[in-house]
Every structure is written in structure tokens, then in C-alpha cells.
Design a protein around this motif. Structure first.
Motif, PDB file in Angstrom:
ATOM      1  N   ASP A 118       2.241   1.317   0.395  1.00  0.00           N
ATOM      2  CA  ASP A 118       2.897   1.317  -0.928  1.00  0.00           C
ATOM      3  C   ASP A 118       2.727   2.686  -1.591  1.00  0.00           C
ATOM      4  O   ASP A 118       2.119   2.788  -2.656  1.00  0.00           O
ATOM      5  CB  ASP A 118       2.305   0.199  -1.815  1.00  0.00           C
ATOM      6  CG  ASP A 118       0.810   0.391  -2.088  1.00  0.00           C
ATOM      7  OD1 ASP A 118       0.131   1.101  -1.301  1.00  0.00           O
ATOM      8  OD2 ASP A 118       0.320  -0.148  -3.097  1.00  0.00           O
ATOM      9  N   ASP A 120      -1.872   6.954  -0.097  1.00  0.00           N
ATOM     10  CA  ASP A 120      -1.091   6.496   1.058  1.00  0.00           C
ATOM     11  C   ASP A 120      -0.444   7.697   1.734  1.00  0.00           C
ATOM     12  O   ASP A 120      -0.382   7.778   2.969  1.00  0.00           O
ATOM     13  CB  ASP A 120       0.022   5.536   0.628  1.00  0.00           C
ATOM     14  CG  ASP A 120      -0.473   4.304  -0.103  1.00  0.00           C
ATOM     15  OD1 ASP A 120      -0.909   4.449  -1.264  1.00  0.00           O
ATOM     16  OD2 ASP A 120      -0.406   3.200   0.465  1.00  0.00           O
ATOM     17  N   MET A 147      -7.229  -1.026   4.066  1.00  0.00           N
ATOM     18  CA  MET A 147      -7.964  -0.600   2.879  1.00  0.00           C
ATOM     19  C   MET A 147      -7.814  -1.724   1.870  1.00  0.00           C
ATOM     20  O   MET A 147      -6.706  -2.065   1.454  1.00  0.00           O
ATOM     21  CB  MET A 147      -7.367   0.696   2.296  1.00  0.00           C
ATOM     22  CG  MET A 147      -8.229   1.332   1.194  1.00  0.00           C
ATOM     23  SD  MET A 147      -8.038   0.517  -0.385  1.00  0.00           S
ATOM     24  CE  MET A 147      -9.733   0.359  -0.916  1.00  0.00           C
ATOM     25  N   ASN A 181     -11.833  -2.435  -8.818  1.00  0.00           N
ATOM     26  CA  ASN A 181     -11.296  -1.306  -9.582  1.00  0.00           C
ATOM     27  C   ASN A 181     -10.165  -1.703 -10.523  1.00  0.00           C
ATOM     28  O   ASN A 181      -9.899  -1.015 -11.496  1.00  0.00           O
ATOM     29  CB  ASN A 181     -10.872  -0.147  -8.660  1.00  0.00           C
ATOM     30  CG  ASN A 181      -9.798  -0.527  -7.660  1.00  0.00           C
ATOM     31  OD1 ASN A 181      -9.366  -1.678  -7.573  1.00  0.00           O
ATOM     32  ND2 ASN A 181      -9.356   0.444  -6.878  1.00  0.00           N
ATOM     33  N   GLU A 188     -10.449  -5.467  -6.097  1.00  0.00           N
ATOM     34  CA  GLU A 188      -9.799  -4.199  -5.735  1.00  0.00           C
ATOM     35  C   GLU A 188      -8.287  -4.421  -5.795  1.00  0.00           C
ATOM     36  O   GLU A 188      -7.796  -5.514  -5.489  1.00  0.00           O
ATOM     37  CB  GLU A 188     -10.287  -3.799  -4.329  1.00  0.00           C
ATOM     38  CG  GLU A 188      -9.701  -2.510  -3.779  1.00  0.00           C
ATOM     39  CD  GLU A 188      -8.308  -2.688  -3.194  1.00  0.00           C
ATOM     40  OE1 GLU A 188      -7.518  -1.741  -3.286  1.00  0.00           O
ATOM     41  OE2 GLU A 188      -8.018  -3.800  -2.678  1.00  0.00           O
ATOM     42  N   PHE A 189      -7.534  -3.369  -6.111  1.00  0.00           N
ATOM     43  CA  PHE A 189      -6.098  -3.487  -6.393  1.00  0.00           C
ATOM     44  C   PHE A 189      -5.293  -4.179  -5.285  1.00  0.00           C
ATOM     45  O   PHE A 189      -4.534  -5.123  -5.550  1.00  0.00           O
ATOM     46  CB  PHE A 189      -5.519  -2.090  -6.672  1.00  0.00           C
ATOM     47  CG  PHE A 189      -4.042  -2.094  -6.965  1.00  0.00           C
ATOM     48  CD1 PHE A 189      -3.560  -2.459  -8.201  1.00  0.00           C
ATOM     49  CD2 PHE A 189      -3.128  -1.733  -5.973  1.00  0.00           C
ATOM     50  CE1 PHE A 189      -2.186  -2.482  -8.468  1.00  0.00           C
ATOM     51  CE2 PHE A 189      -1.763  -1.742  -6.222  1.00  0.00           C
ATOM     52  CZ  PHE A 189      -1.284  -2.119  -7.475  1.00  0.00           C
ATOM     53  N   ASN A 190      -5.404  -3.720  -4.037  1.00  0.00           N
ATOM     54  CA  ASN A 190      -4.528  -4.240  -2.974  1.00  0.00           C
ATOM     55  C   ASN A 190      -4.707  -5.755  -2.785  1.00  0.00           C
ATOM     56  O   ASN A 190      -3.738  -6.472  -2.526  1.00  0.00           O
ATOM     57  CB  ASN A 190      -4.818  -3.542  -1.637  1.00  0.00           C
ATOM     58  CG  ASN A 190      -4.347  -2.107  -1.626  1.00  0.00           C
ATOM     59  OD1 ASN A 190      -3.504  -1.713  -2.418  1.00  0.00           O
ATOM     60  ND2 ASN A 190      -4.914  -1.306  -0.732  1.00  0.00           N
ATOM     61  N   LEU A 238     -13.913  -0.549  -1.303  1.00  0.00           N
ATOM     62  CA  LEU A 238     -14.284   0.489  -2.270  1.00  0.00           C
ATOM     63  C   LEU A 238     -15.683   1.031  -1.995  1.00  0.00           C
ATOM     64  O   LEU A 238     -15.976   2.183  -2.324  1.00  0.00           O
ATOM     65  CB  LEU A 238     -14.223  -0.075  -3.694  1.00  0.00           C
ATOM     66  CG  LEU A 238     -12.836  -0.530  -4.169  1.00  0.00           C
ATOM     67  CD1 LEU A 238     -12.939  -1.174  -5.552  1.00  0.00           C
ATOM     68  CD2 LEU A 238     -11.837   0.626  -4.191  1.00  0.00           C
ATOM     69  N   ASP A 261      -6.931   5.398   1.071  1.00  0.00           N
ATOM     70  CA  ASP A 261      -6.170   4.947   2.243  1.00  0.00           C
ATOM     71  C   ASP A 261      -6.368   5.771   3.528  1.00  0.00           C
ATOM     72  O   ASP A 261      -6.316   5.198   4.627  1.00  0.00           O
ATOM     73  CB  ASP A 261      -4.672   4.868   1.893  1.00  0.00           C
ATOM     74  CG  ASP A 261      -4.388   3.757   0.894  1.00  0.00           C
ATOM     75  OD1 ASP A 261      -5.216   2.834   0.782  1.00  0.00           O
ATOM     76  OD2 ASP A 261      -3.337   3.814   0.231  1.00  0.00           O
TER      77      ASP A 261
HETATM   78  C1  BDR Z   1      -5.811   1.020  -3.333  1.00  0.00           C
HETATM   79  O1  BDR Z   1      -4.907   0.734  -4.392  1.00  0.00           O
HETATM   80  C2  BDR Z   1      -3.929   1.740  -4.489  1.00  0.00           C
HETATM   81  O2  BDR Z   1      -3.851   2.177  -5.806  1.00  0.00           O
HETATM   82  C3  BDR Z   1      -4.306   2.824  -3.529  1.00  0.00           C
HETATM   83  O3  BDR Z   1      -3.135   3.341  -2.905  1.00  0.00           O
HETATM   84  C4  BDR Z   1      -5.190   2.132  -2.512  1.00  0.00           C
HETATM   85  O4  BDR Z   1      -4.443   1.563  -1.459  1.00  0.00           O
HETATM   86  C5  BDR Z   1      -7.163   1.345  -3.915  1.00  0.00           C
HETATM   87  O5  BDR Z   1      -7.646   0.269  -4.646  1.00  0.00           O
END
Ligand code: BDR
Ligand code: CA
Length: 320
Positions: free
Chosen positions: A14, A19, A155, A164, A170-172, A195, A246
Motif C-alpha cells: 500500500d 513500501d 510487516m 502505533n 499496529e496499522f496494517n 514494530l 516495510d
Molecule cells: C506500517 O503501516 C504503514 O503506515 C507502513 O507502510 C507500514 O507498512 C507500519 O505500521
């Protein structure tokens, strides 16, 4: 290096500046055969991640790498994006031309399924750099691929380091926890770069300056992306540089010894709003549940940047 010794990978992504660093590292590495790049909605909406993936291929002068568009949003939830980190385009920083190479017409998950069925068993590795929606869709449409994938290196998640995007997630994984749950239950061998690892891989001034000095257009553009990308996390964490998440996935394929971790059971929280997308890692083996992932915890950050910088140096033609 002869073609048949290269490791076949699909990069599901993404983009996202980090990335972009991962894709450039892969395209600069002769050991890897990038079968295709599959875009997913995440950091920014799908139209932009599909655009950005093509921009990165063009920066690398690799218009031959096919780019596929996949899921425009998570399996069951509204999309959450991260323009606050990556900027409006997802690749804010350098001035970039609109891509001219075409998108493939085949859907990303169909391409993933086809590649895994067409290639020899255990020969294709999935590199997941964003929400896991495309891969979950592929597993839903063709469950038989699970036994044929070599491994998924992803990741995502965090455990000792927390989250985060929320304190827990974590975002993903947060964006599409149902997709992550499908992937972690799939039985496919998983290597997880959480992370806990990526927060140790910081784009310090010295390290980004070395990349900026490299002679290719791709390295120069990447250094400008990293300068933009790190500002949010530098302020948040008070560090010199931000975490370069990433590319750890690709670095693991090239030099696994840079990383250390252990096999653990990992489950994904999908029910609670408070801890949505949390990766519950049984690091101490207290549940008795079977391990389903190699969870990395440590990294040789100097070795990682040495690898990234030297590949960016040798992998692309010089700008004049
Ligand atoms: C992940 O979230 C995205 O913001 C970054 O590209 C990475 O894949 C980190 O938490
Ligand atoms: Ca990403």
C-alpha cells in the motif's frame, strides 16, 4: 545469477514511502524475481496505492513488472488511511511524474492465486507490506493455495512495543483484523516483522544522507520520500529518524541473519473495539497453542542499512 535460482516473490503493498523503499530494495536485488506487485488500500486509497506502485516501478526503470489492483477496502470494515504519516499522495516528498505504464486488468487476488497454482509448490513467497485483505481474499477464493505458498513474510503487529495506530495495534493489522486473522490461521509458514523490530531501524540523518548521495534517480527520490516520512515519527518518538518498517521484509529474504526471534502462537483480536487488531503473541509459551509464526524481535540495524544502501547503489542506473 541464473534465473532459475532466483527466489520468486509477490509484493502485496500500500505504498507508502517505506513500501517504496521495500519495493526498490527488491527490484535492486538480483536474488529476487518479482513476479508482480499487488496494490491494496491502506496508507492511502486504492487508486493512489496502485498509482504509487507504478511510479516506483518507473523510478526503478522496471516497467516490465506487472502491477495489479486489489481490494479497495477491508473485508468487513470501513477503510482507515494514514495520510497524517504519508501525506495526501502516500508518496509525499519528491516531485514525481504520473506513471505511464498500464495497470494489469486481472484482479490482485486472482493474480496471487494464479501465480501460486502455476508455479511449482513452495516456490512463491508472499511479501505483505500493507493490510492483508488481498491475501485473505486469495485464500478465501482458493483455499488450496495455502499448502503451496512457500511462506508469507509480513510487516505487521507489535507486542513488547505496543501499537502505533492505537496503544494496542499496529496499522496494517488494525486496518483489516479479519483479514489478518484468516492469514494467521491459514497454516502457511509466517515470518512476522513487528514494530518491535522496525522501531529499531531508524532513518537517522547520517543514513538518509548516504542514500541521498547515491547516483541514481531512484535513490535520490527515495531519500526525499524518507525525509518527508520520518518527520511524523521523529516528533512522536523524539528520535533521530523514523522507523523504516516495510524494507525489513525484503531484507529478511536477502539476509535472514540480520534478524532474530522465535516461533510463537499469534492470534489477532477482532472483537474488542479497545484492542482491535492487537497481535497477541504467546512469546513465553503460556497457552500451549501451536506456534504459527516466526516472530522477530531484534535486528542488526547497521547491517540492514548497509544492505539497503549498497543495493540502492548497485541496483539502478546512474542519473546524468
Ligand atoms: C506500517 O503501516 C504503514 O503506515 C507502513 O507502510 C507500514 O507498512 C507500519 O505500521
Ligand atoms: Ca506499508
Amino acid at each position: 545469477m541464473a534465473d532459475d535460482t532466483r527466489q520468486k516473490i509477490i509484493i502485496d503493498t500500500d505504498p507508502g514511502q517505506d513500501d517504496a523503499a521495500a519495493i526498490l530494495l527488491a527490484l535492486a536485488s538480483p536474488e529476487l524475481d518479482v513476479l508482480g506487485i499487488t496494490a491494496v488500500a491502506g496508507n492511502v486509497p486504492l487508486d493512489l496505492t496502485a498509482r504509487n506502485a507504478r511510479i516506483i516501478c518507473e523510478l526503478a526503470e522496471r516497467r516490465d513488472v506487472p502491477v495489479f489492483a486489489g481490494a479497495a477496502g477491508p473485508l468487513t470494515r470501513p477503510l482507515v488511511t494514514a495520510e497524517h504519516v504519508h501525506g495526501k499522495s502516500g508518496l509525499d516528498g519528491p516531485a514525481l511524474d504520473e506513471p505511464t505504464m498500464a495497470m494489469q486488468v486481472e484482479d490482485a487476488s486472482a493474480f496471487i492465486v494464479r501465480s501460486i497454482l502455476e508455479n511449482e509448490e513452495q516456490s512463491v513467497t508472499l511479501c505483505a507490506l500493507g493490510p492483508l485483505t488481498n491475501i485473505a481474499e486469495a485464500l478465501h477464493d482458493a483455499p488450496e493455495i495455502a499448502g503451496r505458498v512457500r511462506e508469507i513474510v509480513l510487516m505487521g503487529g507489535g507486542f513488547f512495543e505496543g501499537g502505533n495506530i492505537t496503544p494496542a495495534a499496529e496499522f496494517n493489522i488494525y486496518v483489516d483484523p479479519e483479514a489478518a486473522d484468516i492469514v494467521f490461521r491459514s497454516g502457511i509458514p509466517i515470518v512476522m516483522m513487528p514494530l518491535d523490530v522496525t522501531h529499531k531501524v531508524l532513518t537517522t540523518r547520517v543514513r538518509t544522507e548516504r542514500i541521498a548521495q547515491l547516483p541514481s534517480r531512484a535513490a535520490k527520490a527515495l531519500s526525499e520520500m524518507l525525509l518527508f516520512f520520518e518527520r511524523f515519527d521523529e516528533e512522536k518518538y523524539g528520535t533521530d529518524g523514523g522507523p523504516l518498517h516495510d524494507p525489513c521484509v525484503i531484507a529478511y529474504l536477502l539476509k535472514p541473519d540480520l534478524f532474530s526471534g522465535r516461533m510463537c502462537n499469534v492470534e489477532i483480536e477482532t472483537m474488542s473495539e479497545l484492542t482491535r487488531g492487537m497481535t497477541v503473541v504467546d512469546w513465553w509459551g503460556v497457552t500451549g497453542q501451536a506456534a504459527n509464526a516466526m516472530v522477530m524481535r531484534d535486528v542488526d540495524a547497521e547491517g540492514f542499512f548497509e544492505l539497503l544502501t549498497s543495493r540502492l547503489d548497485t541496483g539502478f542506473s546512474r542519473r546524468d
